[in-house]
Design an enzyme around this catalytic site. Structure first.
Site, mmCIF file in Angstrom:
data_model
loop_
_atom_site.group_PDB
_atom_site.id
_atom_site.type_symbol
_atom_site.label_atom_id
_atom_site.label_comp_id
_atom_site.label_asym_id
_atom_site.label_seq_id
_atom_site.Cartn_x
_atom_site.Cartn_y
_atom_site.Cartn_z
ATOM 1 N N CYS A 44 0.784 -1.229 0.000
ATOM 2 C CA CYS A 44 0.000 0.000 0.000
ATOM 3 C C CYS A 44 0.815 1.277 0.000
ATOM 4 O O CYS A 44 0.270 2.355 -0.168
ATOM 5 C CB CYS A 44 -0.929 0.020 1.219
ATOM 6 S SG CYS A 44 -0.058 0.302 2.766
ATOM 7 N N GLY A 45 2.118 1.195 0.251
ATOM 8 C CA GLY A 45 2.896 2.430 0.329
ATOM 9 C C GLY A 45 2.675 3.094 1.669
ATOM 10 O O GLY A 45 2.185 2.504 2.619
#
Length: 279
Positions: free
Chosen positions: A121-122
């Site tokens: 997801c970062g």
């Protein structure tokens, strides 16, 4: 004696193909947590991120992450090493990296929330485009121009250089190329944004920033996080095998970047910065 985790992990599996069943070994992409800590000359310490990553190039990952988030400039790093603090158990030594700064730990709002990242997801709660303007300027037009034939060759060159992917089939890659399409450096990871951090960290620690004359090619989609990291590194052109997100396109257009998506075979879509692509 502690064992340092490697980029691949061997397991035993049962393979079923039609009516044929056999037991064999299989190589998996290793995924383990990495805690990134900052320390200063006055002895202060602070955890700023925990990310799930593929072991390897951990110091570059830490440096690239900190640079991309605007927390530390390349010249502000005094040393990077695996953590030996007493609160870190021996089995976690190679999963904890300490970045020692030349000066004090920055007093930034970002540090108050402690980044928690994953391989997918970062950075959670990433800065908006408005906040990004506070630390990044639009990239100049520059002299970098690319012919479509150069772009078409990038995915195959990226794939052929992915050594760990060839063994596991389970890693993303980020490659840095010249205007002629020559591969300069490549990094792999279970997380596409981690692969970019490793690449940017390599450039930062080697004194190569900004990367104004280079092209970034990623094996998956182009997300906002990837564009943010490329912008902070001064990369004017980002290419992706898959689709970009809407916010990635907004960022590219607002900051003067060229964004190419669906780069496969002899076709691609140019979402921003068409002026750098020559007929």
């Amino acid at each position: 004696m502690n064992t340092r985790p490697g980029p691949t992990t061997r397991v035993r599996i049962r393979e079923i193909s039609g009516a044929v069943v056999r037991d064999r070994r299989d190589d998996l992409a290793t995924e383990e947590p990495l805690e990134i800590r900052l320390s200063s000359l006055d002895g202060a310490r602070r955890t700023v991120a925990i990310t799930m990553r593929t072991p390897g190039h951990d110091f570059e990952l830490a440096a690239g992450f900190l640079h991309g988030e605007g927390l530390v400039s390349p010249g502000g790093v005094a040393a990077i090493g695996y953590c030996t603090d007493e609160d870190v158990p021996p089995e976690a030594r190679y999963n904890t990296v300490t970045v020692r700064l030349q000066g004090p730990i920055p007093d930034l709002p970002a540090l108050d929330r402690h980044f928690l990242t994953s391989s997918a997801c970062g950075v959670c709660g990433s800065a908006s485009l408005d906040v990004l303007h506070d630390r990044c300027r639009p990239l100049p037009r520059g002299s970098l121009e690319l012919a479509p034939d150069v772009l078409y060759a990038l995915p195959d060159r990226l794939r052929k250089a992915q050594g760990v992917f060839g063994k596991t089939g389970g890693l993303h890659a980020a490659g840095l190329f010249t205007r002629a399409g020559e591969l300069v450096a490549l990094r792999e990871d279970v997380g596409r944004h981690n692969a970019v951090d490793k690449l940017v960290g390599w450039a930062a620690l080697d004194g190569r920033l900004p990367l104004a004359e280079h092209v970034l090619m990623v094996s998956g989609r182009a997300s906002y996080e990837i564009m943010q990291k490329a912008l902070a590194a001064g990369v004017p052109v980002v290419c992706a095998v898959s689709a970009p997100s809407s916010l990635a396109v907004d960022l590219a257009r607002e900051f003067g970047m060229t964004l190419v998506g669906f780069l496969r075979g002899e076709r691609c879509n140019v979402y921003a910065g068409l002026e750098r692509i020559t007929p």
